[in-house]
Design a protein around this motif. Structure first.
Motif, PDB file in Angstrom:
ATOM      1  N   SER A   1       7.041   4.104  -1.817  1.00  0.00           N
ATOM      2  CA  SER A   1       6.733   3.098  -2.833  1.00  0.00           C
ATOM      3  C   SER A   1       6.445   1.722  -2.251  1.00  0.00           C
ATOM      4  CB  SER A   1       7.894   2.993  -3.833  1.00  0.00           C
ATOM      5  OG  SER A   1       8.053   4.213  -4.527  1.00  0.00           O
TER       6      SER A   1
ATOM      7  N   VAL B   1       1.951   3.848  -1.826  1.00  0.00           N
ATOM      8  CA  VAL B   1       1.653   3.711  -3.251  1.00  0.00           C
ATOM      9  C   VAL B   1       0.329   2.994  -3.485  1.00  0.00           C
ATOM     10  CG1 VAL B   1       2.958   1.543  -3.427  1.00  0.00           C
ATOM     11  CG2 VAL B   1       2.572   2.941  -5.479  1.00  0.00           C
ATOM     12  N   TYR B   2      -0.009   2.066  -2.620  1.00  0.00           N
ATOM     13  CA  TYR B   2      -1.230   1.278  -2.791  1.00  0.00           C
ATOM     14  C   TYR B   2      -2.485   2.142  -2.636  1.00  0.00           C
ATOM     15  CZ  TYR B   2       2.378  -2.171  -1.957  1.00  0.00           C
ATOM     16  OH  TYR B   2       3.537  -2.887  -2.030  1.00  0.00           O
TER      17      TYR B   2
ATOM     18  N   THR C   1      -2.970   5.129  -3.701  1.00  0.00           N
ATOM     19  CA  THR C   1      -3.272   5.951  -4.875  1.00  0.00           C
ATOM     20  C   THR C   1      -4.227   5.248  -5.840  1.00  0.00           C
ATOM     21  OG1 THR C   1      -1.315   5.115  -6.065  1.00  0.00           O
ATOM     22  CG2 THR C   1      -1.033   7.104  -4.740  1.00  0.00           C
ATOM     23  N   LYS C   2      -4.354   3.953  -5.700  1.00  0.00           N
ATOM     24  CA  LYS C   2      -5.224   3.191  -6.608  1.00  0.00           C
ATOM     25  C   LYS C   2      -6.680   3.224  -6.179  1.00  0.00           C
ATOM     26  CE  LYS C   2      -5.243  -1.091  -9.278  1.00  0.00           C
ATOM     27  NZ  LYS C   2      -4.545  -2.368  -9.532  1.00  0.00           N
TER      28      LYS C   2
ATOM     29  N   GLN D   1      10.435   8.595  -8.202  1.00  0.00           N
ATOM     30  CA  GLN D   1       9.813   7.274  -8.146  1.00  0.00           C
ATOM     31  C   GLN D   1       8.383   7.373  -7.636  1.00  0.00           C
ATOM     32  OE1 GLN D   1      11.701   3.190  -6.825  1.00  0.00           O
ATOM     33  NE2 GLN D   1      11.130   4.325  -4.990  1.00  0.00           N
ATOM     34  N   ALA D   2       8.188   8.180  -6.593  1.00  0.00           N
ATOM     35  CA  ALA D   2       6.843   8.384  -6.062  1.00  0.00           C
ATOM     36  C   ALA D   2       5.970   9.123  -7.070  1.00  0.00           C
ATOM     37  CB  ALA D   2       6.910   9.154  -4.745  1.00  0.00           C
TER      38      ALA D   2
ATOM     39  N   GLU E   1       6.114   9.174 -10.233  1.00  0.00           N
ATOM     40  CA  GLU E   1       5.748   8.343 -11.383  1.00  0.00           C
ATOM     41  C   GLU E   1       4.413   7.656 -11.144  1.00  0.00           C
ATOM     42  OE1 GLU E   1       7.399   4.479 -13.935  1.00  0.00           O
ATOM     43  OE2 GLU E   1       8.649   5.388 -12.362  1.00  0.00           O
ATOM     44  N   TRP E   2       4.263   7.062  -9.953  1.00  0.00           N
ATOM     45  CA  TRP E   2       2.998   6.398  -9.613  1.00  0.00           C
ATOM     46  C   TRP E   2       1.873   7.412  -9.406  1.00  0.00           C
ATOM     47  CZ3 TRP E   2       1.972   1.466 -10.212  1.00  0.00           C
ATOM     48  CH2 TRP E   2       3.022   0.545 -10.206  1.00  0.00           C
TER      49      TRP E   2
ATOM     50  N   ARG F   1       0.745   8.697 -12.778  1.00  0.00           N
ATOM     51  CA  ARG F   1       0.074   7.639 -13.538  1.00  0.00           C
ATOM     52  C   ARG F   1      -1.357   7.444 -13.061  1.00  0.00           C
ATOM     53  NH1 ARG F   1       2.879   1.855 -13.371  1.00  0.00           N
ATOM     54  NH2 ARG F   1       4.633   3.180 -14.003  1.00  0.00           N
ATOM     55  N   ARG F   2      -1.585   7.621 -11.762  1.00  0.00           N
ATOM     56  CA  ARG F   2      -2.912   7.366 -11.200  1.00  0.00           C
ATOM     57  C   ARG F   2      -3.718   8.638 -10.963  1.00  0.00           C
ATOM     58  NH1 ARG F   2      -1.149   2.275  -7.233  1.00  0.00           N
ATOM     59  NH2 ARG F   2      -1.103   0.766  -8.942  1.00  0.00           N
TER      60      ARG F   2
ATOM     61  N   SER G   1      -3.284  11.262  -9.101  1.00  0.00           N
ATOM     62  CA  SER G   1      -3.394  11.803  -7.747  1.00  0.00           C
ATOM     63  C   SER G   1      -2.906  13.248  -7.707  1.00  0.00           C
ATOM     64  CB  SER G   1      -2.581  10.953  -6.778  1.00  0.00           C
ATOM     65  OG  SER G   1      -3.053   9.621  -6.762  1.00  0.00           O
TER      66      SER G   1
END
Length: 259
Positions: free
Chosen positions: A167, A171-172, A174-175, A192-193, A195-196, A199-200, A202
């Motif tokens: 995170s 995490v950056y 994935t955007k 936690q991982a 979730e991102w 959301r994106r 991946s």
């Protein structure tokens, strides 16, 4: 090993020098200061190789020939031998033979059923921006070894990350990237991982466990045993990498991995 700030060479120091080929320059350079001064244990897959010269004890990896030039069985055997050394030095743990039997069963299970999972796993991880491998800190070697397999065999971009650190680091990506990840579950920070990642949008393949949000999972016998996982789970990345290597990098196969 590239650091000169190594522990002092003392008579009561045990130095464990590990080199599958027995000729790794960095290992030999570091070992030079300890020969004849400390007790040196050399662990290698090549008897009589340079790393064994002057060693007080030589431990063979007994992994057989790895003709592609990529360390797979030698990696697994090294971990098993280090667990044996740990048990010997600490006087704890008498279950290593049973662990190795379970590991052999787990490895055999993945190999025997690879026609059921390998194609789908290779397709899911096959993206334009490489593969990202994620593992708990106690099994970070699984992420590092897996990323190495993708780089060394098929020459794909690959990056390893610890689950809790993810995170703050990956995490950056994935955007902006077509993020494809191989996740080895077991960290309290997996959710936690994920979730991102979810959301994106991946793509994640888990090995040895189910995680909400993952696109697919590869399970195998005894994968609820974390020690078995440590010794087994990298086989998934090794087989996916081999599949890509054979499909798209045939000239490299003839000469081995090399550099």
């Amino acid at each position: 090993l590239s650091c000169d700030l190594l522990p002092p060479a003392l008579p009561d120091t045990l130095v464990v020098a590990i080199s599958a080929t027995g000729g790794s320059r960095e290992t030999l350079d570091a070992l030079a200061r300890y020969r004849g001064r400390s007790f040196v244990l050399a662990m290698t897959n090549v008897p009589g190789s340079p790393v064994t010269e002057g060693a007080d004890l030589v431990v063979p990896m007994a992994a057989g020939a790895e003709r592609g030039g990529v360390a797979c069985r030698t990696f697994q055997h090294t971990l098993a031998l280090l667990l044996a050394l740990r048990d010997r030095l600490t006087g704890t743990g008498t279950g290593l033979p049973a662990l190795l039997r379970r590991t052999a069963e787990a490895t055999g299970d993945l190999l025997e059923r690879r026609d059921l999972w390998l194609e789908a796993a290779a397709e899911l991880l096959d993206g334009p921006d490489g593969v990202h491998t994620i593992a708990p800190v106690e099994r970070l070697s699984s992420a590092e070894q897996s990323a190495l397999m993708f780089r060394e065999g098929p020459r794909r971009a690959a990056d390893a990350c610890e689950s809790g650190d993810w995170s703050h680091v990956d995490v950056y990506l994935t955007k902006t990237l077509d993020y494809r990840a191989l996740l080895f579950p077991g960290s309290r920070y997996d959710d936690q991982a994920m979730e991102w990642i979810t959301r994106r949008g991946s793509a994640v393949l888990t090995v040895g466990g189910e995680v909400p949000g993952a696109r697919a999972s590869v399970r195998y016998r005894h994968d609820d045993d974390r020690d078995v996982a440590l010794l087994t789970e990298t086989l998934v990345a090794e087989l996916v990498a081999a599949r890509w290597w054979l499909a798209g990098s045939r000239p490299q196969v003839r000469g081995g991995a090399g550099r």
